[in-house]
Enzyme design. Structure first.
Site, PDB file in Angstrom:
ATOM      1  N   SER A 103      -4.850   3.683  -8.461  1.00 54.44           N
ATOM      2  CA  SER A 103      -3.622   4.477  -8.629  1.00 54.44           C
ATOM      3  C   SER A 103      -3.104   4.448 -10.062  1.00 54.44           C
ATOM      4  CB  SER A 103      -2.561   3.900  -7.699  1.00 54.44           C
ATOM      5  OG  SER A 103      -1.281   4.371  -8.054  1.00 54.44           O
ATOM      6  N   GLU A 105      -0.177   4.125 -10.677  1.00 47.93           N
ATOM      7  CA  GLU A 105       0.885   3.112 -10.684  1.00 47.93           C
ATOM      8  C   GLU A 105       0.430   1.837 -11.396  1.00 47.93           C
ATOM      9  OE1 GLU A 105       4.306   2.737  -9.316  1.00 47.93           O
ATOM     10  OE2 GLU A 105       4.008   4.824  -9.836  1.00 47.93           O
ATOM     11  N   TYR A 127       3.392  -3.091  -5.288  1.00 50.02           N
ATOM     12  CA  TYR A 127       2.339  -2.138  -4.941  1.00 50.02           C
ATOM     13  C   TYR A 127       1.364  -1.968  -6.122  1.00 50.02           C
ATOM     14  CZ  TYR A 127       0.049   2.383  -4.363  1.00 50.02           C
ATOM     15  OH  TYR A 127      -0.880   3.377  -4.309  1.00 50.02           O
TER      16      TYR A 127
END
Ligand code: GDR
Length: 301
Positions: A103, A105, A127
């Site tokens: 990801s 992120e 996460y």
């Protein structure tokens, strides 16, 4: 995958109530098997029963805000779950080609813009931290055991089937509800956050392409365009003739303890090596999602 002629097996968790509405249109064409990322033997069993050539690990606790309230579970599923899948692959058939959903992120507090495969990671949520682990263990299994394991660093990818807790769908669903008189306001968090939003349909093609190459590798998948949540809101409200300023309420409770302010990816490597390029641009994506939500509420009245 079905259009390409694959036999598709889907792995699902057992639950007392089924939530299959997003696969309703293909449910009769795929085979569902129960297993759980927390249960190593269940993963071995599901691979033994299905004997796949390719495994796409898209499973995770994927909602960033929940990762602050359930950080350990997020680590178990989003991080260690990848190791359990890779162990199952290694034990059942190390020839399986493996795709890991990494990801954007992971970039978090970005060191450079746009972000590439070589940009250092600085995750900003439990996460993001768990995804960094999943990314690293995927590379490690490739290097340790020669498994054909690829990691796709996908930037935000959306469609009318996106869950309503994520900001794009929350906004397009909110517009449709307001237009149909079912809501009077839309509460949002940080309007200044910027993301590189693409269409999920384009992005799954890139996942598949990664597993068709001669050698396993890691790729950034992104459009290269950044937009703010405010841009998203303006675009979503304008086609229905409503002034978003009258409906959007900024709720401080929806702001995150540590925010990822800006993400924008550079998918040059994917373009050169995979021949991949996104087809759907941001305005078209938002229009597609608003229209789908308007149609959904019209049909249910
Ligand atoms: P993100 O997606 O955290 O980028 O992760 P999300 O749509 O949740 O947030 C995007 C940005 O919008 C801001 N925002 C809000 N977000 C939500 N959910 N709800 C709001 O009301 C709201 N208001 C403002 C957020 O602060 C954030 O900056 C998604 C997930 O799909 C991950 O699993 C995936 O790995 C990454 O995309 C790539």
């Amino acid at each position: 995958m079905l259009e390409k002629g694959y036999t598709v097996w889907g792995m699902v968790r057992r639950a007392s109530t089924e939530t299959f509405e997003r696969i309703e249109h293909i449910k009769g064409k795929i085979q569902l098997k129960q297993a759980d990322l927390l249960d190593q033997l269940s993963l071995v069993r599901v691979l033994e029963e299905s004997r796949p050539h390719e495994v796409y690990n898209l499973a995770a606790q994927s909602f960033v805000p929940t990762s602050w309230s359930q950080p350990v579970l997020t680590g178990e599923l989003t991080g260690l779950g990848v190791t359990r899948m890779l162990e199952a692959v290694r034990l059942v058939d190390p020839g399986i080609r493996f795709y890991q959903a990494s990801s954007s992120e992971m970039f978090g507090q970005v060191r450079e813009t746009p972000q590439t495969e070589r940009t250092p990671f600085h995750p900003r949520s439990p996460y993001g931290v768990a995804k960094v682990y999943g990314h690293a263990i995927t590379i490690n299994y490739r290097e340790s055991y020669g498994i054909f394991a690829c990691s796709g660093i996908l930037f935000n990818h959306e469609s009318p089937r996106r869950g309503k807790e994520f900001v794009t769908r929350k906004v397009t669903d909110g517009v449709a509800r307001i237009k149909h008189g079912l809501a009077r306001e839309l509460r949002l968090g940080n309007l200044e956050a910027r993301r590189d939003w693409g269409f999920a349909g384009d992005y799954v093609e890139a996942m598949w392409l990664m597993l068709q190459q001669e050698a396993a590798d890691d790729y950034v998948i992104a459009t290269g365009e950044g937009h703010s949540v405010r841009d998203l809101v303006e675009l979503a409200f304008s086609p229905v003739g409503l002034d978003w300023r009258q409906y959007v309420v900024v709720d401080p409770n929806l702001k995150r303890p540590a925010e990822v302010d800006v993400l924008r990816g550079d998918a040059t490597k994917a373009r050169h090596r995979l021949g991949w390029a996104p087809k759907v641009r941001f305005p078209e994506l938002v229009r597609m999602m608003v229209e789908a939500d308007l149609a959904r509420y019209s049909a249910s009245r």
